[in-house]
Enzyme design. Sequence first.
Site: not given
Ligand code: DQQ
Length: 579
Positions: A64
Amino acid sequence: MNSLTTLILWVFLSSSALTTFIINGVEASHNLYMHLQSSRPPVNVNQLHRTGYHFQPPRNWINDPNGPMYYNGIYHLFYQYNPKGAVWGNIVWAHSVSKDLINWKTLPNAIYPSKPFDKYGCWSGSATILPGNKPVILYTGIVDEKNTQVQNYAVPANLSDPYLREWIKPDNNPLIVADKSINKTAFRDPTTAWLGRDRHWRLSMGGRRRHRGIAYLYRSKDFIHWVKAKHPLHSTARTGNWECPDFFPVSVSGKNGLETSVMDPNVKHVLKVSLDVTRYEYYTLGTYKNDKYIPDKNMIDGWNGLRYDYGNFYASKSFFDPSKNRRILWGWANESSSTADDIKKGWAGIQLIPRTIWLDSSGKQLVQWPVEEVETLRGKKVELKNKKLVKGERIEIKGITAAQADVDVTFLFDSLDKAEPFDPSWDRHDAQKLCGHKGSTVQGGLGPFGLLTLASKNLEEYTPVFFRVFKDHDKYLVLMCSDASRSTLRDGAGAYRPSFAGFVDVDLTEKKLSLRSLIDNSVVESFGARGKTCISSRVYPTLAIYDNAHLYAFNNGTQTVKIDSLNAWSMNRPLQMNN
Ligand code: DQQ
């Protein structure tokens, strides 16, 4: 909803014990590959398929985009990063800065596990710029092996450092812990906060109660003490866990972006959620009033809702850029290759080109377009005008680096009469299935026509991006596809080669359809009808690589189409990309 999604929904709703699904080439829960967590970074990173101008760190796993912001002349992009390998794990906030959204400089990791309130991971979150020009980051900390999630804050150690290299996590963290009513393992990803008319702050974060997706709402007078609002900002039955919510206003007139706290009668609000179960995102447009978000009546508030991108695009986040009065959207594109391949190549994940985002004049959807800065990378240009493409014709666009290019084409047609009838038995919500069934080689009436990207000379490999027009009673339906099914000769185990597709809500009165594709070695990022429908595919050709990649325009419909204009550029590498 496609049949795979239906099946998953069925499994999901009938078994709450099942928590891991693999769809869209992305794993739905946070799987830990224990034996890979301490692997050393590979010395040799495989360069094949690495991007030329899409954001990537030199090695390892990324996911992300986090806390994007513009601060004192600098763009900051943080992102989820595994410093130790090419699979998800050991997550920290890596940090890169740029003056132009194109050239990026890597800085030391900004936020990493070091305190009891984030000992097991520093997960996603957002940045807010407080009055007095003070940036603050809100992020999710993992506090134990049971995956308990809390919300923390971090502030720059030195505001006079132009790059904000070092971040401090004050001792009064965590700021927000889940109360008893909340599932504390699904309580994460705080948004940028916004100020209400009462001068109190609000923020939202994602979660779920059983199978209901929830965007929680918290309020604070001082940004430190947060109280859960009586009602969530919004929630929707049977959508599963909501990750990375994004909530922001858009202007009802014009393309200018708005600062997140703007609230007046000339705005609509957007709520985007990332669906943990399907690994797709959807958004609705609606009204924000009395701390509740209500989607407009004509919006689909569920798995079949509008998507920013009908391809590989997840955990996106937007921010307001005051320097150009625009809202910019970042999205992560995971690999479509297998985990074993990712480990071999030593890297996984890219960020797509940031997009300016605004409300369409119809008020019914958002529109996205690559930020103008990407045009500074354009090199050699070729042009075509007034070129007819009759049934079955294909022409090569020569003279540019087809593996790394920006192509913008407008097709014209004299008549809509040959549009194929839309079979009422087809699922209108399953464009992807329709594209799988009516691929680029299946002759049609008006379409398929478009581009063959990352194509080998004899078309053993290619990724077609194209339109096909259907007639449904007195209306036309435009299907846009980005089809990875023939993108590679390699039959790699576990590789994902979907026929991604979406419908394009476009007026065909002018008998015209445009397509722009940003092609970059292993990614094809496409914008139909000037950004009304966007699709990103990850592909791994074996022959169509570097100088052996070709680009064609084609028409496989009985209706002749004309290339009104086609401009294609070789794309240069930025001078600095995290090196
Ligand atoms: N990636 C998810 C989120 C979390 C993060 C979404 C963990 O919900 O915080 O891809 O790497």
